[in-house]
Structures are given as C-alpha cells and as structure tokens.
Design an enzyme around this catalytic site. Sequence first.
Site, short mmCIF file in Angstrom:
data_model
loop_
_atom_site.label_atom_id
_atom_site.label_comp_id
_atom_site.label_asym_id
_atom_site.label_seq_id
_atom_site.Cartn_x
_atom_site.Cartn_y
_atom_site.Cartn_z
N GLU A 1 8.88 15.27 17.16
CA GLU A 1 9.56 14.57 15.41
C GLU A 1 8.86 15.51 14.97
O GLU A 1 7.75 15.44 14.72
CB GLU A 1 8.94 13.23 15.41
CG GLU A 1 9.93 12.86 14.11
CD GLU A 1 10.17 11.49 13.36
OE1 GLU A 1 8.40 10.98 12.98
OE2 GLU A 1 10.75 11.07 12.91
N LYS B 1 0.86 -1.24 -0.38
CA LYS B 1 -0.65 0.10 -0.53
C LYS B 1 0.82 0.96 -0.06
O LYS B 1 1.84 1.58 0.88
CB LYS B 1 -0.91 -0.18 1.23
CG LYS B 1 -1.30 1.27 2.00
CD LYS B 1 -2.08 2.04 1.67
CE LYS B 1 -2.94 3.49 2.31
NZ LYS B 1 -1.81 4.61 1.78
N GLU C 1 8.69 0.69 11.96
CA GLU C 1 9.13 1.73 12.19
C GLU C 1 9.07 2.78 12.27
O GLU C 1 8.08 3.70 11.52
CB GLU C 1 10.22 1.89 10.96
CG GLU C 1 11.87 1.83 11.02
CD GLU C 1 11.70 3.24 10.14
OE1 GLU C 1 11.61 4.65 11.24
OE2 GLU C 1 11.83 3.13 9.04
N CYS D 1 13.81 9.67 8.80
CA CYS D 1 13.10 9.62 10.46
C CYS D 1 14.15 8.82 11.06
O CYS D 1 14.51 9.52 12.51
CB CYS D 1 12.51 7.37 10.64
SG CYS D 1 13.32 6.45 9.13
O1 TXE Z 1 1.87 9.29 8.81
P1 TXE Z 1 1.02 8.17 8.63
P2 TXE Z 1 1.66 10.56 8.23
C1 TXE Z 1 5.57 10.31 10.76
C2 TXE Z 1 6.50 11.86 11.10
C3 TXE Z 1 5.30 12.50 10.74
C4 TXE Z 1 3.84 12.01 10.57
C5 TXE Z 1 2.89 12.38 10.10
O2 TXE Z 1 6.41 12.30 12.35
O3 TXE Z 1 5.18 14.39 10.61
O4 TXE Z 1 4.78 10.64 10.54
O5 TXE Z 1 2.91 12.05 8.85
C6 TXE Z 1 -0.52 5.26 6.16
N1 TXE Z 1 -4.28 1.98 8.33
N2 TXE Z 1 6.07 9.85 9.85
O6 TXE Z 1 0.09 11.43 8.42
O7 TXE Z 1 -0.36 8.27 9.08
C7 TXE Z 1 -0.86 6.32 5.08
O8 TXE Z 1 -1.65 6.42 3.73
C8 TXE Z 1 -3.16 1.57 7.51
C9 TXE Z 1 7.56 8.97 10.38
O9 TXE Z 1 1.97 10.81 6.50
O10 TXE Z 1 1.52 7.22 9.62
C10 TXE Z 1 1.24 6.36 4.61
O11 TXE Z 1 0.72 4.99 3.17
N3 TXE Z 1 -2.18 2.44 7.37
C11 TXE Z 1 7.77 7.84 9.00
C12 TXE Z 1 1.80 5.58 5.97
O12 TXE Z 1 0.62 4.58 6.69
C13 TXE Z 1 -2.95 3.94 7.32
C14 TXE Z 1 7.75 8.13 7.97
C15 TXE Z 1 1.83 6.45 6.70
O13 TXE Z 1 0.98 7.08 7.18
C16 TXE Z 1 -3.48 4.13 8.11
C17 TXE Z 1 6.18 9.15 8.18
C18 TXE Z 1 -3.93 3.31 8.92
N4 TXE Z 1 -5.11 3.95 9.50
C19 TXE Z 1 5.43 9.29 8.66
N5 TXE Z 1 -3.58 5.37 7.98
C20 TXE Z 1 8.97 7.51 9.15
N6 TXE Z 1 9.14 6.68 9.95
O14 TXE Z 1 10.51 7.22 8.42
C21 TXE Z 1 -2.63 6.10 7.46
N7 TXE Z 1 -2.07 5.16 6.49
#
Ligand code: TXE
Length: 480
Positions: free
Chosen positions: A381, A174, A248, A282
């Site tokens: 973060e 996804k 992660e 990250c």
């Molecule tokens: O993250 P989400 P967001 C952190 C970083 C950022 C914050 C928010 O701090 O500011 O997260 O980013 C999918 N069930 N990181 O809102 O929501 C979504 O479609 C299943 C750290 O973008 O966690 C996307 O593919 N999947 C980081 C992915 O999850 C779901 C990288 C990330 O989205 C879902 C990115 C659900 N209920 C953001 N809701 C790192 N660790 O590198 C969302 N998604």
Amino acid sequence: MENIHMLIDGQWVGNKDDQWINVINPASNEKTTQIVRGNLQHADLAVQAAKQALKSKEWRAFKPFERGQFLHETARYIRDNAEELAALESLDTGKPSAQATSDVEAAARYFEFYGGMADKVFGDTIPVEADLLNVTVIEPIGVTLHIVPWNYPIQITSRSVAAALATGNVVIVKSSEDTPLSTNFLAKWFHEKLPKGVFQHVTGYGAEIGAALTSHTGINQITFTGSVPTGISVMKSAADNVVPVTLELGGKSPNIVFEDADLERAIPAIVNSIVQNAGQTCSAGSRLLVAESIADEVLESLMKKFCQLKVGPPVHQADVGPIINGKQYERILGILADIGKDAKLLTGGQAVKVDGFENGFYISPAIIEAADHDSAFVQEEIFGPVLSVIRFKGIEQAIELANATDYGLVAGIWTKDIDKAHYTAARIESGQVFINSYGAAGGVQMPFGGYKKSGIGREKSHLAVQNYIQIKNIAIQIRL
Ligand code: TXE
C-alpha cells in the site's frame, strides 16, 4: 488557533506541566495548533472515568430511543456546522474543500443511520421446553476504544462512535496526532450533551497513549483503523486481555477492466478512485488490471486525465491535495525513486512546489506500468496518488492477479457482460466488490471490511452494531 485539550472525565485536560505536540498543516508545513502528549496516567484516568460512566445512573437512564434521538440531534449539529467542520478537516488534512464537505455529510449520515438503529437491536425468544422461557438480552460491550487515523478523521470517528453510542456503550477516541481538530469539535458537543465520561477524547502518540490504552485491562473492545503492523500490535495487546478487535487495515484494491468495458464510465471512476484524498484512502483503487487488447487506449486516456489534475492546497480549489506529513511524503517519494528498471513511470510522481505553499507535501499523480506483479510498488500500500498498472490476458489471469496480494478490501469490475461480472465477483477475495462503479458514494449502509490482511470484522451498515454488543442468555424455569 487555541491549543487542543483532551476531554477526560468531563474535564478539559492539558496545562503548562504537560508536554505538547505541534500539529502541522500539510498544505503549508506550518503549525496550526498543539495537542497534549497523552501518557499512561491520562490513559488510566480516561479508562477509570469510562468505567464509572458505563455504570452511572445518568447514562443508564438514556432509553434506547432517547439515544437514537440524541444521535439524530448530533447529525443535525454536524450539518448545522458543516462549513466550519469541513474547513477544520481541510486545515488538518489538506484535502480539497469539496472532499471535506462530503466527509462531513457522511459523518452526519453515520449518526442518523445508527440513531435509527438504537431501539431496533434486541434479542430473541428461544423455544427449548414448554416450561422454560429462554431469552437473549443484548447488552453494551462496555468501554470501547476507537483509534482513528488521519486520512478521514471525522468520517472514521463518526462511523464507529455512532454505532457504539447507539448500543449504549461508552467511548474513548484516540485521534491521530496529525488530525485532532474535527474530533475536538465533536468532543465539545458531547461534553455539553452527555454525562461525563461517556465520550472522551485523548491525544498523543500512538506508541504512547495509544499503546497504553490498547493494553489497558479496563478496555472491553477496540476499533482500530490504520496500518497492518500497528493493527497486529493492537491485536496482540487485545489478545492479552481477551478483548475483541475490529481492524480496518487498508488495501491494494484492483480495478479490473475487461475488453468490453464502458470506458466512458470506467476512466473517470478509476481516476477518482486513486486521486481522491491524494490516494490516502484505504479503499483506493491503486492497482489497475487492464485487458491487453485495450490497455494502450486506457492508458492514453488515463494519462490525459492525470495531466489535467490540479495539485495544490484547498484554497486553490485543487483536485489533489498534499500528503499528510513529511514522513509519508518522503516514504512515497522513496518508493517512486525505487520502482525498478523494468517498470515504466508513465506520468507524474514528482515532488511539486506550489506557489505560496512551497513547504507543503505535494506529489503529482503518477501512473506506473509494472513489468512484474510481484514488484513492491504493486504489492504494498503506497497511500499516495500512485496507480500501478498491469496488463492481463483472459479472465482467469485477471482473477489470479486481483487476488495476488496480501490485501482484500475492495475490487472494481468493469464489463458489460453480466455473466463475466458475476463470475469474477464470486472469485475475488475482498470484502466489497463494485461492478461498473467504484466506491458507490461511500455507502454508510453497506458493510465494509477486509479479507486477508485488510482486517477483521465489518464497519458501516447494520452489521457494525455487532462489534459493540454482547449477548446474555437468560433461562427462566416456569412452574406450570
Ligand atoms: O499508521 P499507524 P501511519 C496505512 C497506510 C500508511 C501506513 C502508515 O499504508 O502509509 O498505514 O501510516 C495510532 N498502539 N494506513 O504510520 O501507525 C496512531 O496514533 C495504538 C491505512 O499513520 O497505523 C494513529 O492514530 N495506536 C489507513 C493510528 O494508530 C497506535 C489509515 C494509525 O497509525 C499505535 C492510515 C500503537 N502502538 C494509515 N501506533 C486506513 N486503513 O485507512 C500508532 N497508533
């Protein structure tokens, strides 16, 4: 650009009756393409197809070494198309071309690395009794779900997909609603080369098709990279089906600069660790802990470097690209506007209007000196080009501060004293510690993952295959 279709059960899915989501280029805030807004039915179709593929003669016929050969071919395909893939990655994320190029190379390395492991994951013979032959057999865990974020789409897709395919699993990816392009590119290759249903790509909102998949009873394993709250909700869904997760979830990683640090090496690495990918990494080195006695000198050098950085789109050969989308951009500007009266904004932190790209989401790299380590901007973060700085007195305070967040992904230690380096590394609560470096060229071979809320399990390295296998013990009673 043509619309992006999902790849489900060997078919390209998406038609006029589906709902579509615009994909935006963050460098310009203009639409690049559209993805299908995947729903519950799409999720179910993908899972049923994956289950069929797992049992299929075609996929089972791939011998482990043939899976390895195929993954090596995939690496070659990525390298042969590196320029086009890097351009897609830059278009989707806004990241500088050089960064996108190195991401594509890392993706190829993942396929090579796990391709090399495909025929080297095997079980044991366990001595129990003379007339009992006891062996363990390694089996694929089954239908694996890979939820990929938007910051390093091709790298993060490749690192877990390569490990899962190497061990004989089937995968559903996804992609993020912000960045589907490079996964779609890979999907075309897998569509041509693998039996249907072995690799599937679905698109849409996380809360819709993402949540539908994480709670689906047909999923056997989930690898998620993203935020802590979403990671928690993924884990709760997985718990309902007793399914293992690899999470992660980011960090607030410190660079600890002791008074005897080699600043010529430390300063560029510290800058790169927070401005790479506009801080949307990250493992970003987003907290600087600096010895009081050298703090002024370090901050002066950092400010000079930050002011020289060019902010802009990939076509301007900029050092720092845009923030991924309007929501993240507004969130970061909100944090910067609210740092508190005792914190000092030393440089940057402003919305930047770039000529010809006025609607892009640009922020100038910022350094904020914190008065209080408990401030929200030091603890949370930010996921933008924002470096929080705190001065420390003595090694014990440095260690205490380094560990004083909910996260524990990476840490950097800068000192010429090997005893001090080792003493500190042993006390740091994080999954990876770099001494006199930061990031060490990505390191496909090095285990990567978090302590505390930075996550569960390890990605990268030979250890990651453990996420994608299950062990069957077979006892054979022998008549002697
Ligand atoms: O993250 P989400 P967001 C952190 C970083 C950022 C914050 C928010 O701090 O500011 O997260 O980013 C999918 N069930 N990181 O809102 O929501 C979504 O479609 C299943 C750290 O973008 O966690 C996307 O593919 N999947 C980081 C992915 O999850 C779901 C990288 C990330 O989205 C879902 C990115 C659900 N209920 C953001 N809701 C790192 N660790 O590198 C969302 N998604």
